[in-house]
Design a protein around this motif. Structure first.
Motif, PDB file in Angstrom:
ATOM      1  N   SER A 106       0.261 -14.655  41.662  1.00 34.43           N
ATOM      2  CA  SER A 106      -0.339 -13.725  42.629  1.00 34.43           C
ATOM      3  C   SER A 106      -1.438 -14.447  43.398  1.00 34.43           C
ATOM      4  CB  SER A 106      -0.910 -12.492  41.918  1.00 34.43           C
ATOM      5  OG  SER A 106      -2.019 -12.860  41.103  1.00 34.43           O
ATOM      6  N   GLY A 107      -1.765 -13.882  44.567  1.00 33.86           N
ATOM      7  CA  GLY A 107      -2.881 -14.407  45.339  1.00 33.86           C
ATOM      8  C   GLY A 107      -2.653 -15.794  45.887  1.00 33.86           C
ATOM      9  N   LEU A 108      -1.390 -16.145  46.201  1.00 40.10           N
ATOM     10  CA  LEU A 108      -1.089 -17.483  46.709  1.00 40.10           C
ATOM     11  C   LEU A 108       0.065 -17.421  47.691  1.00 40.10           C
ATOM     12  CD1 LEU A 108      -1.686 -20.570  46.480  1.00 40.10           C
ATOM     13  CD2 LEU A 108       0.199 -20.642  44.814  1.00 40.10           C
ATOM     14  N   GLY A 109      -0.120 -18.079  48.822  1.00 40.81           N
ATOM     15  CA  GLY A 109       0.939 -18.227  49.805  1.00 40.81           C
ATOM     16  C   GLY A 109       0.953 -19.645  50.325  1.00 40.81           C
ATOM     17  N   THR A 110       1.493 -19.840  51.531  1.00 40.50           N
ATOM     18  CA  THR A 110       1.488 -21.163  52.146  1.00 40.50           C
ATOM     19  C   THR A 110       0.861 -21.159  53.534  1.00 40.50           C
ATOM     20  OG1 THR A 110       3.730 -20.787  53.015  1.00 40.50           O
ATOM     21  CG2 THR A 110       3.534 -21.945  50.906  1.00 40.50           C
ATOM     22  N   ARG A 111       0.667 -19.978  54.108  1.00 41.29           N
ATOM     23  CA  ARG A 111       0.013 -19.876  55.419  1.00 41.29           C
ATOM     24  C   ARG A 111      -1.369 -19.264  55.236  1.00 41.29           C
ATOM     25  NH1 ARG A 111       4.266 -17.735  60.056  1.00 41.29           N
ATOM     26  NH2 ARG A 111       5.815 -19.410  59.848  1.00 41.29           N
ATOM     27  N   ALA A 142     -11.698 -28.104  45.097  1.00 37.82           N
ATOM     28  CA  ALA A 142     -11.987 -27.651  46.458  1.00 37.82           C
ATOM     29  C   ALA A 142     -11.448 -28.638  47.496  1.00 37.82           C
ATOM     30  CB  ALA A 142     -13.490 -27.471  46.628  1.00 37.82           C
ATOM     31  N   GLU A 143     -11.594 -29.918  47.229  1.00 42.17           N
ATOM     32  CA  GLU A 143     -11.125 -30.934  48.174  1.00 42.17           C
ATOM     33  C   GLU A 143      -9.601 -30.927  48.298  1.00 42.17           C
ATOM     34  OE1 GLU A 143     -12.787 -34.395  46.429  1.00 42.17           O
ATOM     35  OE2 GLU A 143     -14.858 -33.893  46.993  1.00 42.17           O
ATOM     36  N   GLU A 144      -8.913 -30.694  47.199  1.00 37.43           N
ATOM     37  CA  GLU A 144      -7.449 -30.727  47.194  1.00 37.43           C
ATOM     38  C   GLU A 144      -6.838 -29.477  47.804  1.00 37.43           C
ATOM     39  OE1 GLU A 144      -4.234 -32.354  43.941  1.00 37.43           O
ATOM     40  OE2 GLU A 144      -5.565 -30.735  43.291  1.00 37.43           O
ATOM     41  N   ALA A 145      -7.600 -28.384  47.870  1.00 37.46           N
ATOM     42  CA  ALA A 145      -7.058 -27.095  48.308  1.00 37.46           C
ATOM     43  C   ALA A 145      -6.462 -27.157  49.708  1.00 37.46           C
ATOM     44  CB  ALA A 145      -8.141 -26.021  48.244  1.00 37.46           C
ATOM     45  N   VAL A 146      -7.051 -27.953  50.585  1.00 39.07           N
ATOM     46  CA  VAL A 146      -6.562 -27.991  51.966  1.00 39.07           C
ATOM     47  C   VAL A 146      -5.184 -28.622  52.080  1.00 39.07           C
ATOM     48  CG1 VAL A 146      -8.883 -28.011  52.949  1.00 39.07           C
ATOM     49  CG2 VAL A 146      -7.759 -30.179  52.397  1.00 39.07           C
ATOM     50  N   ASP A 147      -4.746 -29.341  51.052  1.00 39.87           N
ATOM     51  CA  ASP A 147      -3.442 -30.012  51.090  1.00 39.87           C
ATOM     52  C   ASP A 147      -2.295 -29.123  50.609  1.00 39.87           C
ATOM     53  OD1 ASP A 147      -4.551 -32.396  52.016  1.00 39.87           O
ATOM     54  OD2 ASP A 147      -5.001 -33.086  49.970  1.00 39.87           O
ATOM     55  N   TRP A 148      -2.612 -27.940  50.080  1.00 45.51           N
ATOM     56  CA  TRP A 148      -1.586 -27.107  49.459  1.00 45.51           C
ATOM     57  C   TRP A 148      -0.421 -26.771  50.386  1.00 45.51           C
ATOM     58  CZ3 TRP A 148       0.739 -25.905  45.276  1.00 45.51           C
ATOM     59  CH2 TRP A 148       1.534 -24.753  45.207  1.00 45.51           C
ATOM     60  N   PRO A 149      -0.629 -26.328  51.628  1.00 50.03           N
ATOM     61  CA  PRO A 149       0.522 -25.995  52.478  1.00 50.03           C
ATOM     62  C   PRO A 149       1.479 -27.170  52.680  1.00 50.03           C
ATOM     63  CG  PRO A 149      -1.480 -25.058  53.398  1.00 50.03           C
ATOM     64  CD  PRO A 149      -1.910 -25.978  52.291  1.00 50.03           C
ATOM     65  N   ARG A 150       0.971 -28.386  52.694  1.00 46.86           N
ATOM     66  CA  ARG A 150       1.839 -29.559  52.842  1.00 46.86           C
ATOM     67  C   ARG A 150       2.496 -29.952  51.531  1.00 46.86           C
ATOM     68  NH1 ARG A 150      -2.596 -30.757  56.101  1.00 46.86           N
ATOM     69  NH2 ARG A 150      -3.630 -31.871  54.393  1.00 46.86           N
ATOM     70  N   ALA A 151       1.795 -29.752  50.413  1.00 50.75           N
ATOM     71  CA  ALA A 151       2.335 -30.151  49.108  1.00 50.75           C
ATOM     72  C   ALA A 151       3.370 -29.160  48.572  1.00 50.75           C
ATOM     73  CB  ALA A 151       1.190 -30.292  48.102  1.00 50.75           C
ATOM     74  N   TYR A 152       3.239 -27.893  48.937  1.00 49.81           N
ATOM     75  CA  TYR A 152       4.080 -26.848  48.354  1.00 49.81           C
ATOM     76  C   TYR A 152       5.577 -27.076  48.536  1.00 49.81           C
ATOM     77  CZ  TYR A 152       6.473 -22.397  47.797  1.00 49.81           C
ATOM     78  OH  TYR A 152       7.375 -21.431  47.441  1.00 49.81           O
ATOM     79  N   PRO A 153       6.097 -27.403  49.710  1.00 47.35           N
ATOM     80  CA  PRO A 153       7.560 -27.526  49.846  1.00 47.35           C
ATOM     81  C   PRO A 153       8.174 -28.539  48.885  1.00 47.35           C
ATOM     82  CG  PRO A 153       6.548 -27.393  52.005  1.00 47.35           C
ATOM     83  CD  PRO A 153       5.424 -27.557  51.021  1.00 47.35           C
ATOM     84  N   TRP A 165      -4.373 -15.274  52.239  1.00 39.68           N
ATOM     85  CA  TRP A 165      -3.072 -15.793  52.653  1.00 39.68           C
ATOM     86  C   TRP A 165      -2.321 -14.762  53.480  1.00 39.68           C
ATOM     87  CZ3 TRP A 165      -2.418 -20.803  51.559  1.00 39.68           C
ATOM     88  CH2 TRP A 165      -3.181 -21.345  50.517  1.00 39.68           C
ATOM     89  N   LEU A 166      -1.636 -15.236  54.511  1.00 38.34           N
ATOM     90  CA  LEU A 166      -0.756 -14.373  55.278  1.00 38.34           C
ATOM     91  C   LEU A 166       0.475 -14.038  54.443  1.00 38.34           C
ATOM     92  CD1 LEU A 166      -0.883 -16.190  58.745  1.00 38.34           C
ATOM     93  CD2 LEU A 166      -2.251 -14.230  57.985  1.00 38.34           C
ATOM     94  N   HIS A 167       0.962 -12.805  54.560  1.00 34.77           N
ATOM     95  CA  HIS A 167       2.154 -12.417  53.808  1.00 34.77           C
ATOM     96  C   HIS A 167       3.028 -11.467  54.634  1.00 34.77           C
ATOM     97  CE1 HIS A 167      -0.027  -8.664  52.546  1.00 34.77           C
ATOM     98  NE2 HIS A 167      -1.061  -9.480  52.564  1.00 34.77           N
ATOM     99  N   ASP A 168       3.058 -11.702  55.938  1.00 28.02           N
ATOM    100  CA  ASP A 168       4.006 -10.977  56.778  1.00 28.02           C
ATOM    101  C   ASP A 168       5.399 -11.551  56.563  1.00 28.02           C
ATOM    102  OD1 ASP A 168       4.078 -13.408  58.216  1.00 28.02           O
ATOM    103  OD2 ASP A 168       2.558 -12.705  59.631  1.00 28.02           O
ATOM    104  N   ASP A 169       6.393 -11.006  57.248  1.00 28.91           N
ATOM    105  CA  ASP A 169       7.776 -11.424  57.010  1.00 28.91           C
ATOM    106  C   ASP A 169       7.978 -12.910  57.267  1.00 28.91           C
ATOM    107  OD1 ASP A 169       8.368  -8.850  56.318  1.00 28.91           O
ATOM    108  OD2 ASP A 169       9.355  -8.327  58.209  1.00 28.91           O
ATOM    109  N   ALA A 170       7.367 -13.432  58.323  1.00 30.41           N
ATOM    110  CA  ALA A 170       7.534 -14.848  58.646  1.00 30.41           C
ATOM    111  C   ALA A 170       6.897 -15.728  57.572  1.00 30.41           C
ATOM    112  CB  ALA A 170       6.918 -15.149  60.010  1.00 30.41           C
ATOM    113  N   ALA A 171       5.725 -15.330  57.092  1.00 26.11           N
ATOM    114  CA  ALA A 171       5.048 -16.116  56.061  1.00 26.11           C
ATOM    115  C   ALA A 171       5.825 -16.084  54.749  1.00 26.11           C
ATOM    116  CB  ALA A 171       3.633 -15.588  55.863  1.00 26.11           C
ATOM    117  N   VAL A 172       6.378 -14.920  54.400  1.00 31.28           N
ATOM    118  CA  VAL A 172       7.175 -14.808  53.171  1.00 31.28           C
ATOM    119  C   VAL A 172       8.447 -15.648  53.267  1.00 31.28           C
ATOM    120  CG1 VAL A 172       8.591 -13.209  51.825  1.00 31.28           C
ATOM    121  CG2 VAL A 172       6.239 -12.598  52.433  1.00 31.28           C
ATOM    122  N   ALA A 173       9.094 -15.633  54.416  1.00 29.56           N
ATOM    123  CA  ALA A 173      10.295 -16.454  54.605  1.00 29.56           C
ATOM    124  C   ALA A 173       9.968 -17.932  54.416  1.00 29.56           C
ATOM    125  CB  ALA A 173      10.895 -16.209  55.986  1.00 29.56           C
TER     126      ALA A 173
END
Length: 320
Positions: free
Chosen positions: A153-158, A205-216, A237-245
């Motif tokens: 919970s509480g985690l997305g990519t956008r 904290a320093e590593e947090a900014v890399d999450w969207p790139r590391a996740y895939p 985190w955004l969780h609209d349809d585009a973000a969930v996709a």
């Protein structure tokens, strides 16, 4: 070497007790709750988010909100761990630990736990916010970590915030993003919550900014079932349809789903919605166990060989 204690409680009651686990390079503190009268169906491993402690999953603001007591009452062992860099390991790692390092240490701690405690069908990992990143990292290495599935919970990519708005060692960011409307929480949540708060380690904290790139890359390695939950008032985190996709797209080898929880803010497990969320977590765990038990004979045999060895059972026995 420290050994995890068996939770002691009066007949018919359950409570969480402190525990310290040997992780090789460090000792990890946490909380443990176990079924009072029987071996566990499985072990729920709960990992907290940034700036919190293991007690995040053991809310005492109102009866019934704790994941630890609820899980134990329903037949699971629940182990909430202070992530490396928090609790007993904070002095050992004053700058914190990278995600890869946290995963290595937690795997060692779980192996230590399994060496002396019954673990039933294995480990099911529950993660919140930054802890959800660790949960997914363990899930990506499921055979080695003996992971059944992951519920996060509480985690997305956008991100819904800019990089300079992320929590860091100097502060926790805008409190409204963490909590949402105050009506979503019992009044005592904030009084008890003060003792759960800890500094966010610098490395985290320093590593947090890399999450969207590391996740895939990480998601592509996950094969066990995964469920994501977004609170109605999730504001990190955004969780609209585009973000969930975008979130689900890399999970090609895993059965994945997304749930949205009404009347909840980012810190779900401290709010009024905690019991609803925790019951859904445990229901998802049961779905994961059912899928393993009902798997076709060929895939079931392959699972036994890969995960536990030829003499193991999918629902019984220790995980080592």
């Amino acid at each position: 070497m420290s050994h995890p204690p068996v939770a002691s409680a009066a007949p018919g009651t359950v409570r969480a007790t402190p525990v310290v686990l040997d992780a090789g390079d460090a000792r990890l503190s946490g909380l443990l709750a176990q079924p009072p009268h029987a071996a566990p169906h499985a072990v729920v491993v709960a990992v907290h988010g940034g700036g919190m402690r293991a007690g995040y999953f053991d809310s005492r603001a109102r009866a019934g909100l704790s994941l630890l007591t609820l899980g134990a009452q329903l037949g699971y062992t629940v182990l909430a761990v202070d992530r490396p860099g928090y609790g007993a390991s904070a002095d050992r790692f004053p700058r914190g630990v990278t995600l890869a390092g946290q995963a290595r240490l937690l795997r060692s701690a779980l192996a230590f736990f399994a060496s002396s405690q019954e673990t039933g069908a294995g480990f099911f990992v529950v993660g919140h916010s930054n802890g959800a990143k660790l949960a997914l990292t363990l899930a990506a290495d499921a055979p080695a970590s003996r992971i059944i599935g992951a519920d996060v919970s509480g985690l997305g990519t956008r991100p819904a915030v800019t990089a300079d708005e992320l929590p860091g060692p100097a502060g926790h960011g805008d409190w409204r993003r963490h909590w949402g409307a105050l009506r979503l929480y019992p009044p005592d949540a904030f009084r008890f919550g003060r003792e759960l708060i800890a500094p966010v380690p610098a490395a985290e904290a320093e590593e947090a900014v890399d999450w969207p790139r590391a996740y895939p890359r990480l998601a592509a390695r996950i094969e066990v079932p995964v469920r994501f939950t977004f609170a109605e008032q999730e504001r990190w985190w955004l969780h609209d349809d585009a973000a969930v996709a975008e979130l689900l797209r890399p999970l090609k080898a895993a059965k994945a789903s997304v749930d949205r929880l009404a009347d909840a803010g980012h810190n779900i497990s401290l709010g009024w919605a905690a019991r609803t969320y925790h019951l859904r977590v445990l229901a998802f765990l049961e779905e994961c166990l059912l899928a393993r038990d009902a798997a076709p004979a060929v895939s079931a045999r392959r699972h036994l060989i890969v995960s536990k060895g030829p003499e193991a059972s999918t629902r019984k026995g220790n995980v080592s």
